[in-house]
Design an enzyme around this catalytic site. Structure first.
Site, PDB file in Angstrom:
ATOM      1  N   HIS A  12     -16.639  16.271   9.984  1.00 39.35           N
ATOM      2  CA  HIS A  12     -17.248  15.506  11.075  1.00 39.35           C
ATOM      3  C   HIS A  12     -18.733  15.323  10.768  1.00 39.35           C
ATOM      4  O   HIS A  12     -19.417  16.282  10.416  1.00 39.35           O
ATOM      5  CB  HIS A  12     -17.069  16.245  12.402  1.00 39.35           C
ATOM      6  N   ASP A  30     -16.590  15.089  26.668  1.00 37.14           N
ATOM      7  CA  ASP A  30     -17.410  14.532  25.596  1.00 37.14           C
ATOM      8  C   ASP A  30     -17.293  13.016  25.577  1.00 37.14           C
ATOM      9  O   ASP A  30     -18.296  12.315  25.429  1.00 37.14           O
ATOM     10  CB  ASP A  30     -17.018  15.103  24.226  1.00 37.14           C
ATOM     11  N   ARG A  75     -24.594   8.879  26.853  1.00 38.08           N
ATOM     12  CA  ARG A  75     -25.726   9.166  25.963  1.00 38.08           C
ATOM     13  C   ARG A  75     -26.060   7.948  25.107  1.00 38.08           C
ATOM     14  O   ARG A  75     -27.222   7.653  24.852  1.00 38.08           O
ATOM     15  CB  ARG A  75     -25.391  10.344  25.041  1.00 38.08           C
ATOM     16  N   SER A  92     -21.311  18.384  21.660  1.00 35.85           N
ATOM     17  CA  SER A  92     -20.404  17.241  21.561  1.00 35.85           C
ATOM     18  C   SER A  92     -19.447  17.437  20.383  1.00 35.85           C
ATOM     19  O   SER A  92     -18.226  17.307  20.512  1.00 35.85           O
ATOM     20  CB  SER A  92     -21.239  15.962  21.370  1.00 35.85           C
ATOM     21  N   LYS A 116     -15.357  19.170  20.715  1.00 29.40           N
ATOM     22  CA  LYS A 116     -14.165  18.451  20.225  1.00 29.40           C
ATOM     23  C   LYS A 116     -13.442  19.256  19.159  1.00 29.40           C
ATOM     24  O   LYS A 116     -12.221  19.326  19.132  1.00 29.40           O
ATOM     25  CB  LYS A 116     -14.578  17.118  19.584  1.00 29.40           C
TER      26      LYS A 116
HETATM   27  N1  URA Z   1     -21.120  12.871  16.554  1.00 28.60           N
HETATM   28  C1  URA Z   1     -20.605  13.344  17.711  1.00 28.60           C
HETATM   29  O1  URA Z   1     -19.391  13.480  17.851  1.00 28.60           O
HETATM   30  N2  URA Z   1     -21.448  13.658  18.690  1.00 28.60           N
HETATM   31  C2  URA Z   1     -22.773  13.522  18.584  1.00 28.60           C
HETATM   32  O2  URA Z   1     -23.468  13.843  19.521  1.00 28.60           O
HETATM   33  C3  URA Z   1     -23.315  13.022  17.384  1.00 28.60           C
HETATM   34  C4  URA Z   1     -22.453  12.693  16.377  1.00 28.60           C
END
Ligand code: URA
Length: 433
Positions: free
Chosen positions: A82, A161, A168, A183, A187
């Site tokens: 990620h 999220d 955001r 965030s 996840k």
């Molecule tokens: N990727 C995400 O899932 N969340 C963030 O806040 C920034 C990048």
């Protein structure tokens, strides 16, 4: 408890209790706290930050706001990667099928565009027919059959999220360490992976402008992951220039397809893809990092990764003719951005390039905005290269010609040409276990 008091407490720089954080998140999800109060709360967190305890509590609230994905029917080691967000960052399209080609399972739940950065799900949807929303059963079936599936965030997985992320994106509250960490890790903890590789970008195109901020963010996330029993590592990567030669949606997918088909392409993109994949299969115990890099390189070069990508797109309803012949993608109208003098491209404001792509239609200004898949930028001359006055530095694409002017202005502001060569950083800056 009153949300207004919680906002005020955070605004004034005090630490919130676990109960106050839980109240804010559950109230927002339940509908008793409106968007405007959550926006004010996010801005207070943006300015005042959060302690590690507050960040962990916020992460847990996000994790527990929905179901935990149970991929019990997926056989084999499951790993995910990620990114904290970047410009032109298309590594998922190479890394996910490549890791699957190396023998692990990649059940990837990706996000949409955020701020000036693009999102994997938006990019994938530029392949006509590709379904980013699947039932968990179908998701598992594809992961078992192909080895890889990439979908978007469902209502069930970390819905807090999903809702906060969208807010955001349009309230200038993206680049905050506790908001990014919670965030991403909220996840990841709700998903069912055994191993997690975090790509933490650093530089003028990242939400982490300074290397120290990237290191702190990486450490917080790695600690949260490992404490929750998931093997987690972070790779720090350079975002002082866009990654690869393209920024946008269809145009980035095309670049990734070419890398998958040929095993070659922009060196930084290829090297980073190999590094991230090597870290994923290393977590699965497939060898030392050096051995894993070799395995990854072989599977990229022999076409196995492309096969996986092709099969995944097919299973998810995508029109594979677009993979076979990428000229089918509509890249809209074009206009060149040219050098106004001769010299080296000595500085690129990467965030500015991301914004220029957004102005062309590749991202959103409001939650309900539709993406123009044809919009984006092809970079012809990169940071460090020499240009003559009048040379093309980039080609802009959009389906709405009226957008060229604003985007071109942004590109001009974001590109410095001088007689001095740029200081170029390697794409992989470090690794945190
Ligand atoms: N990727 C995400 O899932 N969340 C963030 O806040 C920034 C990048």
């Amino acid at each position: 408890m009153r949300m207004c008091d919680i906002i005020k407490k955070k605004r004034n720089g005090f630490e919130l209790t676990d109960d106050e954080i839980k109240y804010a998140i559950s109230g927002y999800m339940g509908g008793s706290i409106p968007d405007y109060q959550m926006s004010a709360f996010l801005l207070a967190v943006y300015y005042q930050g959060m302690s590690t305890r507050e960040t962990v509590t916020l992460t847990r609230c996000i994790e527990n706001s929905g179901d935990h994905v149970n991929l019990k029917d997926v056989k084999g080691y499951k790993a995910d990667k990620h990114s904290t967000g970047g410009v032109g960052d298309k590594t998922t399209f190479v890394v996910a099928p490549l890791a699957a080609a190396c023998g692990i399972k990649v059940a990837k739940i990706s996000g949409r565009g955020l701020g000036h950065t693009g999102g994997t799900v938006d990019k994938l949807e530029s392949i006509p027919g590709y379904q980013t929303s699947l039932s968990i059963d179908r998701f598992q079936e594809i992961v078992n059959k192909v080895g890889v599936s990439v979908i978007g965030q469902s209502q069930e997985l970390a819905p807090a999220d999903k809702k906060i992320y969208a807010l955001r994106d349009v309230t200038a509250t993206v680049d905050s360490l506790p908001l990014i960490a919670s965030s991403i890790m909220g996840k990841k903890l709700a998903a069912a992976d055994d191993g997690i590789v975090l790509e933490v970008t650093v530089g003028n195109g990242s939400f982490n402008k300074k290397i120290d901020d990237g290191i702190t963010l990486a450490r917080v996330m790695v600690d949260i992951g490992n404490a929750a029993g998931k093997k987690t590592v972070a790779v720090l990567t350079d975002m002082n220039q866009p990654l690869g030669y393209t920024i946008g949606n269809s145009i980035e997918v095309i670049e990734a397809i070419n890398v998958l088909k040929t095993g070659k392409g922009n060196e930084r993109l290829v090297d980073l893809s190999i590094e991230l994949t090597a870290n994923m299969i290393n977590l699965a115990g497939m060898g030392t990092l050096e051995e894993c890099r070799e395995i990854a390189r072989k599977n990229l070069e022999n076409g196995s990764a492309y096969k996986k990508f092709y099969e995944m797109v097919k299973e998810q309803g995508g029109d594979v003719r677009y993979l076979e012949d990428t000229s089918l993608f509509d890249l809209g109208e074009t206009k060149e951005f040219v050098a106004n003098k001769s010299g080296y491209i000595s500085y690129v404001n990467t965030e500015g390039y991301g914004l220029a792509s957004l102005y062309l239609g590749a991202g959103r200004n409001k939650i309900e905005d539709k993406i123009d898949f044809s919009a984006g930028i092809k970079i012809v001359k990169s940071l460090g290269e020499y240009v003559e006055k009048g040379d093309t530095i980039a080609v802009m694409h959009t389906s709405d010609k009226s957008k060229f002017e604003q985007a071109e202005k942004k590109l001009a502001e974001s590109t410095t040409i001088s007689k001095d060569k740029a200081e170029l950083r390697k794409v992989v800056l470090g690794r945190i276990e």
